[in-house]
Design a protein around this motif. Sequence first.
Motif, PDB file in Angstrom:
ATOM      1  N   GLY A 168      26.867 -16.755  -5.534  1.00 37.50           N
ATOM      2  CA  GLY A 168      26.182 -17.925  -4.995  1.00 37.50           C
ATOM      3  C   GLY A 168      24.807 -17.585  -4.460  1.00 37.50           C
ATOM      4  O   GLY A 168      23.827 -18.291  -4.729  1.00 37.50           O
ATOM      5  N   LEU A 169      24.727 -16.481  -3.717  1.00 35.95           N
ATOM      6  CA  LEU A 169      23.428 -16.047  -3.195  1.00 35.95           C
ATOM      7  C   LEU A 169      22.468 -15.713  -4.336  1.00 35.95           C
ATOM      8  O   LEU A 169      21.288 -16.086  -4.304  1.00 35.95           O
ATOM      9  CB  LEU A 169      23.610 -14.814  -2.301  1.00 35.95           C
ATOM     10  N   ALA A 170      22.980 -15.007  -5.327  1.00 32.59           N
ATOM     11  CA  ALA A 170      22.138 -14.630  -6.466  1.00 32.59           C
ATOM     12  C   ALA A 170      21.658 -15.862  -7.221  1.00 32.59           C
ATOM     13  O   ALA A 170      20.499 -15.938  -7.647  1.00 32.59           O
ATOM     14  CB  ALA A 170      22.915 -13.706  -7.401  1.00 32.59           C
ATOM     15  N   ASP A 171      22.530 -16.849  -7.389  1.00 30.73           N
ATOM     16  CA  ASP A 171      22.173 -18.069  -8.101  1.00 30.73           C
ATOM     17  C   ASP A 171      21.068 -18.819  -7.361  1.00 30.73           C
ATOM     18  O   ASP A 171      20.091 -19.291  -7.969  1.00 30.73           O
ATOM     19  CB  ASP A 171      23.408 -18.952  -8.255  1.00 30.73           C
ATOM     20  N   ILE A 172      21.194 -18.917  -6.036  1.00 28.08           N
ATOM     21  CA  ILE A 172      20.164 -19.595  -5.251  1.00 28.08           C
ATOM     22  C   ILE A 172      18.848 -18.833  -5.339  1.00 28.08           C
ATOM     23  O   ILE A 172      17.776 -19.428  -5.487  1.00 28.08           O
ATOM     24  CB  ILE A 172      20.613 -19.746  -3.784  1.00 28.08           C
ATOM     25  N   PHE A 173      18.928 -17.502  -5.261  1.00 26.38           N
ATOM     26  CA  PHE A 173      17.709 -16.691  -5.322  1.00 26.38           C
ATOM     27  C   PHE A 173      17.012 -16.840  -6.672  1.00 26.38           C
ATOM     28  O   PHE A 173      15.796 -17.000  -6.745  1.00 26.38           O
ATOM     29  CB  PHE A 173      18.059 -15.217  -5.078  1.00 26.38           C
ATOM     30  N   LEU A 174      17.787 -16.810  -7.756  1.00 26.18           N
ATOM     31  CA  LEU A 174      17.197 -16.847  -9.088  1.00 26.18           C
ATOM     32  C   LEU A 174      16.806 -18.248  -9.536  1.00 26.18           C
ATOM     33  O   LEU A 174      15.823 -18.433 -10.250  1.00 26.18           O
ATOM     34  CB  LEU A 174      18.184 -16.232 -10.109  1.00 26.18           C
TER      35      LEU A 174
ATOM     36  N   GLN B   1      36.548 -13.823  -2.944  1.00 29.53           N
ATOM     37  CA  GLN B   1      35.666 -14.640  -2.111  1.00 29.53           C
ATOM     38  C   GLN B   1      34.306 -13.966  -1.930  1.00 29.53           C
ATOM     39  O   GLN B   1      33.269 -14.624  -1.930  1.00 29.53           O
ATOM     40  CB  GLN B   1      36.321 -14.890  -0.746  1.00 29.53           C
ATOM     41  N   MET B   2      34.317 -12.648  -1.775  1.00 29.67           N
ATOM     42  CA  MET B   2      33.061 -11.913  -1.625  1.00 29.67           C
ATOM     43  C   MET B   2      32.248 -11.973  -2.919  1.00 29.67           C
ATOM     44  O   MET B   2      31.022 -12.095  -2.894  1.00 29.67           O
ATOM     45  CB  MET B   2      33.347 -10.469  -1.212  1.00 29.67           C
ATOM     46  N   GLN B   3      32.943 -11.875  -4.051  1.00 31.45           N
ATOM     47  CA  GLN B   3      32.265 -11.974  -5.337  1.00 31.45           C
ATOM     48  C   GLN B   3      31.622 -13.355  -5.488  1.00 31.45           C
ATOM     49  O   GLN B   3      30.475 -13.477  -5.925  1.00 31.45           O
ATOM     50  CB  GLN B   3      33.264 -11.743  -6.477  1.00 31.45           C
ATOM     51  N   ALA B   4      32.365 -14.399  -5.105  1.00 31.04           N
ATOM     52  CA  ALA B   4      31.836 -15.759  -5.204  1.00 31.04           C
ATOM     53  C   ALA B   4      30.618 -15.928  -4.303  1.00 31.04           C
ATOM     54  O   ALA B   4      29.632 -16.576  -4.677  1.00 31.04           O
ATOM     55  CB  ALA B   4      32.921 -16.775  -4.836  1.00 31.04           C
ATOM     56  N   MET B   5      30.670 -15.336  -3.111  1.00 27.62           N
ATOM     57  CA  MET B   5      29.545 -15.403  -2.186  1.00 27.62           C
ATOM     58  C   MET B   5      28.331 -14.698  -2.784  1.00 27.62           C
ATOM     59  O   MET B   5      27.201 -15.217  -2.752  1.00 27.62           O
ATOM     60  CB  MET B   5      29.943 -14.739  -0.864  1.00 27.62           C
TER      61      MET B   5
ATOM     62  N   SER C 252      19.643  -5.367 -15.479  1.00 30.04           N
ATOM     63  CA  SER C 252      18.919  -6.595 -15.788  1.00 30.04           C
ATOM     64  C   SER C 252      18.335  -7.154 -14.509  1.00 30.04           C
ATOM     65  O   SER C 252      18.916  -7.005 -13.434  1.00 30.04           O
ATOM     66  CB  SER C 252      19.854  -7.630 -16.419  1.00 30.04           C
ATOM     67  N   TYR C 253      17.169  -7.787 -14.619  1.00 26.09           N
ATOM     68  CA  TYR C 253      16.563  -8.398 -13.443  1.00 26.09           C
ATOM     69  C   TYR C 253      17.388  -9.589 -12.956  1.00 26.09           C
ATOM     70  O   TYR C 253      17.164 -10.103 -11.873  1.00 26.09           O
ATOM     71  CB  TYR C 253      15.138  -8.858 -13.768  1.00 26.09           C
ATOM     72  N   LYS C 254      18.344 -10.011 -13.773  1.00 22.16           N
ATOM     73  CA  LYS C 254      19.205 -11.129 -13.381  1.00 22.16           C
ATOM     74  C   LYS C 254      20.501 -10.653 -12.712  1.00 22.16           C
ATOM     75  O   LYS C 254      21.325 -11.470 -12.319  1.00 22.16           O
ATOM     76  CB  LYS C 254      19.544 -11.974 -14.608  1.00 22.16           C
ATOM     77  N   ALA C 255      20.680  -9.346 -12.607  1.00 21.88           N
ATOM     78  CA  ALA C 255      21.944  -8.805 -12.083  1.00 21.88           C
ATOM     79  C   ALA C 255      21.952  -8.714 -10.563  1.00 21.88           C
ATOM     80  O   ALA C 255      22.538  -7.813  -9.979  1.00 21.88           O
ATOM     81  CB  ALA C 255      22.200  -7.425 -12.691  1.00 21.88           C
ATOM     82  N   VAL C 256      21.306  -9.668  -9.904  1.00 20.33           N
ATOM     83  CA  VAL C 256      21.205  -9.643  -8.447  1.00 20.33           C
ATOM     84  C   VAL C 256      22.576  -9.736  -7.788  1.00 20.33           C
ATOM     85  O   VAL C 256      22.821  -9.146  -6.738  1.00 20.33           O
ATOM     86  CB  VAL C 256      20.291 -10.799  -7.966  1.00 20.33           C
ATOM     87  N   ALA C 257      23.507 -10.482  -8.398  1.00 16.27           N
ATOM     88  CA  ALA C 257      24.840 -10.654  -7.799  1.00 16.27           C
ATOM     89  C   ALA C 257      25.549  -9.316  -7.616  1.00 16.27           C
ATOM     90  O   ALA C 257      26.262  -9.112  -6.627  1.00 16.27           O
ATOM     91  CB  ALA C 257      25.693 -11.587  -8.658  1.00 16.27           C
TER      92      ALA C 257
END
Length: 204
Positions: free
Chosen positions: A191-197, A184-188, A85-90
């Motif tokens: 978070g990055l993916a959420d900001i990007f999307l 913690q890495m998963q949360a990071m 999915s194009y939303k699977a950036v995380a």
Amino acid sequence: MRIFNSPPSSEAQTRTRILDAARRLFASQGFDGTTTRDLAQAAGVAEGTLFRHFPNKKAILVEVATQGWVDILTDLLTELSEMGSYKAVAQVMRRRMWNFHKNADLMRVCFMEAQFHPDLRDRIQSDVIVKMTDVAEAFFQTAMDKGIYRQMDATLVAKVFLGMFAVAGFSNNTVMEPDASPQQMQAMAEGLADIFLNGVLAKE
């Protein structure tokens, strides 16, 4: 009769040993702080053997850096092509964190030495960064054409993504503690993916 799929030749193995030793030494004591004698000793070869495979120490540095980046680029291409999915950036960010952590020596070599060696910086730029940007740009342009992402400058989006991709890779040594847990890495990554999307502005 010729046998195919034979193991690597001893020459290829020697070259690999030299590059592996160079990556470790350049990362731990720097390019200028590493002599060809150090390299030969760490690789378990005679000093003359180094120069049979590489014209000089700088050529070894360039090869270590560009070879490593090609591997990273290949990983990224695979990630993007297999993204469900194009939303699977995380998911991409999380795997990049793990992979960059494993390649910490290479990353230190690339980013520390490139600033002092313009020829290395130019080689990385032409052989790797440009190609990564082109691939990411095509990926995001496709998403825009499908109406999944809003219409924007796809080149700029690609550069922002690759910048976050680099942050994700270095997060173990920068924005996160070196002994960060998988959670913690998963949360990071999320978070990055959420900001990007989604950006940072509250939705009206």
